[in-house]
Design a protein around this motif. Structure first.
Motif, PDB file in Angstrom:
ATOM      1  N   PRO A   1      13.094  -6.518   5.606  1.00 32.65           N
ATOM      2  CA  PRO A   1      12.654  -5.123   5.646  1.00 32.65           C
ATOM      3  C   PRO A   1      12.129  -4.634   4.307  1.00 32.65           C
ATOM      4  O   PRO A   1      12.423  -5.201   3.253  1.00 32.65           O
ATOM      5  N   MET A   2      11.347  -3.580   4.345  1.00 37.37           N
ATOM      6  CA  MET A   2      10.886  -2.921   3.129  1.00 37.37           C
ATOM      7  C   MET A   2      12.056  -2.156   2.510  1.00 37.37           C
ATOM      8  O   MET A   2      12.819  -1.497   3.216  1.00 37.37           O
ATOM      9  N   ARG A   3      12.191  -2.249   1.214  1.00 42.55           N
ATOM     10  CA  ARG A   3      13.267  -1.546   0.517  1.00 42.55           C
ATOM     11  C   ARG A   3      13.225  -0.043   0.796  1.00 42.55           C
ATOM     12  O   ARG A   3      12.160   0.566   0.786  1.00 42.55           O
ATOM     13  N   THR A   4      14.393   0.532   0.981  1.00 49.29           N
ATOM     14  CA  THR A   4      14.472   1.956   1.297  1.00 49.29           C
ATOM     15  C   THR A   4      14.579   2.832   0.055  1.00 49.29           C
ATOM     16  O   THR A   4      14.505   4.059   0.157  1.00 49.29           O
ATOM     17  N   ASP A   5      14.756   2.219  -1.125  1.00 46.53           N
ATOM     18  CA  ASP A   5      14.888   3.019  -2.340  1.00 46.53           C
ATOM     19  C   ASP A   5      13.550   3.256  -3.036  1.00 46.53           C
ATOM     20  O   ASP A   5      13.493   3.979  -4.037  1.00 46.53           O
ATOM     21  N   LEU A   6      12.480   2.680  -2.522  1.00 43.56           N
ATOM     22  CA  LEU A   6      11.158   2.877  -3.113  1.00 43.56           C
ATOM     23  C   LEU A   6      10.495   4.074  -2.444  1.00 43.56           C
ATOM     24  O   LEU A   6      10.348   4.095  -1.216  1.00 43.56           O
ATOM     25  N   PRO A   7      10.060   5.084  -3.203  1.00 39.61           N
ATOM     26  CA  PRO A   7       9.395   6.241  -2.584  1.00 39.61           C
ATOM     27  C   PRO A   7       8.047   5.838  -2.001  1.00 39.61           C
ATOM     28  O   PRO A   7       7.238   5.185  -2.655  1.00 39.61           O
TER      29      PRO A   7
ATOM     30  N   GLY B   1       8.810   8.258   6.089  1.00 41.97           N
ATOM     31  CA  GLY B   1       8.352   9.433   5.353  1.00 41.97           C
ATOM     32  C   GLY B   1       7.295  10.250   6.057  1.00 41.97           C
ATOM     33  O   GLY B   1       7.056  11.403   5.684  1.00 41.97           O
ATOM     34  N   PHE B   2       6.651   9.707   7.072  1.00 36.78           N
ATOM     35  CA  PHE B   2       5.642  10.473   7.806  1.00 36.78           C
ATOM     36  C   PHE B   2       6.325  11.478   8.734  1.00 36.78           C
ATOM     37  O   PHE B   2       7.292  11.149   9.430  1.00 36.78           O
ATOM     38  N   ASP B   3       5.802  12.708   8.756  1.00 34.54           N
ATOM     39  CA  ASP B   3       6.301  13.711   9.702  1.00 34.54           C
ATOM     40  C   ASP B   3       6.066  13.250  11.140  1.00 34.54           C
ATOM     41  O   ASP B   3       6.898  13.472  12.022  1.00 34.54           O
ATOM     42  N   ARG B   4       4.927  12.626  11.353  1.00 31.87           N
ATOM     43  CA  ARG B   4       4.554  12.124  12.671  1.00 31.87           C
ATOM     44  C   ARG B   4       3.966  10.729  12.497  1.00 31.87           C
ATOM     45  O   ARG B   4       3.054  10.525  11.717  1.00 31.87           O
TER      46      ARG B   4
ATOM     47  N   LEU C   1       0.825  -1.202   0.000  1.00 27.27           N
ATOM     48  CA  LEU C   1       0.000   0.000   0.000  1.00 27.27           C
ATOM     49  C   LEU C   1       0.864   1.259   0.000  1.00 27.27           C
ATOM     50  O   LEU C   1       0.593   2.230  -0.716  1.00 27.27           O
ATOM     51  N   PHE C   2       1.935   1.247   0.787  1.00 26.21           N
ATOM     52  CA  PHE C   2       2.775   2.442   0.941  1.00 26.21           C
ATOM     53  C   PHE C   2       3.728   2.671  -0.233  1.00 26.21           C
ATOM     54  O   PHE C   2       4.170   3.801  -0.453  1.00 26.21           O
ATOM     55  N   THR C   3       4.085   1.599  -0.962  1.00 27.35           N
ATOM     56  CA  THR C   3       5.050   1.745  -2.066  1.00 27.35           C
ATOM     57  C   THR C   3       4.436   1.548  -3.444  1.00 27.35           C
ATOM     58  O   THR C   3       5.055   1.911  -4.439  1.00 27.35           O
ATOM     59  N   GLY C   4       3.247   0.943  -3.506  1.00 33.63           N
ATOM     60  CA  GLY C   4       2.645   0.632  -4.793  1.00 33.63           C
ATOM     61  C   GLY C   4       3.254  -0.587  -5.443  1.00 33.63           C
ATOM     62  O   GLY C   4       2.909  -0.934  -6.581  1.00 33.63           O
ATOM     63  N   GLU C   5       4.148  -1.269  -4.749  1.00 32.32           N
ATOM     64  CA  GLU C   5       4.813  -2.461  -5.284  1.00 32.32           C
ATOM     65  C   GLU C   5       4.410  -3.690  -4.475  1.00 32.32           C
ATOM     66  O   GLU C   5       4.226  -3.599  -3.252  1.00 32.32           O
ATOM     67  N   PRO C   6       4.291  -4.855  -5.120  1.00 29.60           N
ATOM     68  CA  PRO C   6       3.942  -6.067  -4.380  1.00 29.60           C
ATOM     69  C   PRO C   6       5.076  -6.474  -3.448  1.00 29.60           C
ATOM     70  O   PRO C   6       6.228  -6.039  -3.631  1.00 29.60           O
ATOM     71  N   PRO C   7       4.795  -7.303  -2.446  1.00 30.57           N
ATOM     72  CA  PRO C   7       5.825  -7.634  -1.455  1.00 30.57           C
ATOM     73  C   PRO C   7       7.042  -8.350  -2.018  1.00 30.57           C
ATOM     74  O   PRO C   7       8.136  -8.218  -1.458  1.00 30.57           O
TER      75      PRO C   7
END
Length: 468
Positions: free
Chosen positions: A107-113, A144-147, A76-82
């Motif tokens: 972990p979730m990849r850190t290079d995906l916006p 990426g969330f401010d809070r 949901l957060f990256t638009g990419e499947p797991p």
């Protein structure tokens, strides 16, 4: 005169410049679509969702890419499947930490916006409020969330949402909310008749022996099938899958009634949050309500989720209201995926108009290109304690109304979802072409590193049955 007109024109441009829409995304954790009134259930379990659907679009055929919180939220957060984001159960047993037991996730990849990063870059204030410990900002999903806050209880999340919406802030808001009521344990709902009718089943002294084994002694009491009666004993979910916990049809209805009662609790929480959203002047913004996965309630020999990709756990709700941007009262039956929400929100908000994969064209009658996919990796604790088929992963490959389910050993069955949504009767067709396409549909990205779980979050994960 011309000077005055020029001045008025320039002032008008400033005054009437469109304000980016506020956006709220709500994940009703562990909610399967077919138990909601919005999706045809007989009970009034989703009145607020009905109202949002009347103001927007109900997507009736939505498939989650994963079968539990970690992979599904990453999608949901990256638009990419797991299998691309990297966030799923890890098969490397050498990553097991004695402190975290069988907590082997990648972990979730850190290079995906992430969505939060995209909205933040566009000038939005970004906030995540969740009662699911896997959304503790220390674990990385909420990058990426401010809070970002893990607040442990739905009531605390709803209160925080209402307080946030009352705060004066000129920036547009991107708000993500996760509510956990539908997740086990299933708590008795005294105000819901079909749930309260089972009060005797959860009585400390009068409950059946199997209920006493998995009863959570609190007020009101709950059925905690994800917990262990003792450290060396199976959870109720494991025992049921293994066949050592035998449940009657009445027992299963009892579980289903408790679950449906939790849906009513979620509905009331939604009423509070949508009320606060509208009172804050954000009613013209975008509201999307969905779930990360469903829940087995006895089907396929299972209770819970995280294993197998059958419809009860992969078919999730998705309702989006975007006044002036989407039609009102529209029902879309085209098969789509939950991760399609990522480009859809970028499109609707104007951050990336016409984003590839957006569901906006689907609401205009266009087809969704590509197949529908979902995958479950072996859940380490479950595989160890139950064994058998659960030591293998499970994949769903769907085209149109036909879906192939295949495990990592090649055992496969093809189903017609148009005639058999429960996936109970396999079609007698040649599976060769389906297996060939499915074999290349899940290219996996290898991700290095591990996920460290804070001590406080460990306790919830153990209570939910994700680890020992």
């Amino acid at each position: 005169m011309i000077g005055w007109l020029a001045l008025l024109w320039s002032v008008g441009c400033v005054v009437f410049e469109p304000q980016p829409p506020d956006v709220m995304v709500v994940v009703l954790d562990t909610v399967r679509a077919d138990r909601l009134k919005t999706y045809g259930a007989r009970r009034s379990t989703s009145n607020q969702l009905d109202a949002i659907g009347e103001a927007g679009v109900v997507f009736h055929d939505v498939t989650a890419s994963g079968t539990w919180t970690w992979p599904s939220h990453a999608a949901l957060f990256t638009g990419e499947p797991p299998w691309v984001s990297g966030a799923h159960w890890s098969e490397k047993s050498d990553t097991v930490d004695q402190k975290t037991g069988f907590w082997t996730v990648s972990p979730m990849r850190t290079d995906l916006p992430t969505l939060a990063e995209r909205f933040s870059d566009a000038g939005y204030r970004t906030v995540s409020l969740a009662s699911n410990s896997l959304l503790d900002p220390k674990l990385g999903l909420t990058r990426g969330f401010d809070r970002a806050e893990w607040l442990k209880r739905d009531e605390s999340v709803v209160s925080a949402v209402k307080s946030l919406l009352a705060e004066p802030d000129p920036r547009p808001l991107f708000l993500f909310v996760n509510l956990m009521a539908a997740h086990a344990p299933y708590t008795l709902a005294p105000a819901v008749p079909w749930s309260n009718n089972h009060r005797r089943m959860l009585h400390r002294d009068k409950a059946p022996d199997w209920v006493k084994r998995y009863r959570a002694d609190r007020i009101p009491p709950a059925l905690a099938l994800g917990q262990r009666p003792a450290p060396d004993q199976l959870t109720g979910e494991e025992a049921y899958a293994k066949g050592t916990l035998e449940l009657t049809e009445y027992d299963l209805r009892f579980i289903q009634d408790l679950y449906d009662g939790e849906l009513v609790r979620l509905d009331r929480a939604m009423v509070d949050m949508i009320g606060a959203w509208n009172r804050s002047g954000r009613g013209a913004g975008i509201v999307a309500v969905t779930s990360d996965h469903g829940e087995y309630l006895g089907e396929h020999g299972l209770i819970g989720h995280g294993v197998r990709v059958f419809d009860e756990v992969t078919h999730v709700p998705l309702v989006i209201a975007a006044p002036g941007r989407l039609a009102q009262g529209l029902a879309v039956h085209t098969p789509v995926q939950l991760r399609d929400l990522y480009p859809t929100l970028l499109d609707l908000s104007g951050i990336e108009e016409g984003a590839e994969g957006s569901l906006v064209p689907i609401t205009h009658g266009e087809p969704r290109p590509g197949s529908i996919l979902s995958r479950a990796w072996p859940m380490p604790v479950f595989a160890r304690n139950v064994g058998g088929e659960y030591v293998r992963g499970h994949r769903l490959y769907r085209e149109g109304s036909k879906a192939l389910v295949v495990d990592d050993a090649g055992q496969a069955a093809l189903y017609s979802l148009a005639a058999d949504r429960s996936m109970s009767v396999a079609l007698e067709e040649d599976l060769s072409p389906w297996l060939k396409k499915a074999a290349t549909a899940f290219p996996e990205t290898k991700v290095s590193g591990s996920v460290t779980v804070p001590d406080e979050a460990l306790q919830q994960l153990k209570a939910l049955g994700y680890m020992e």
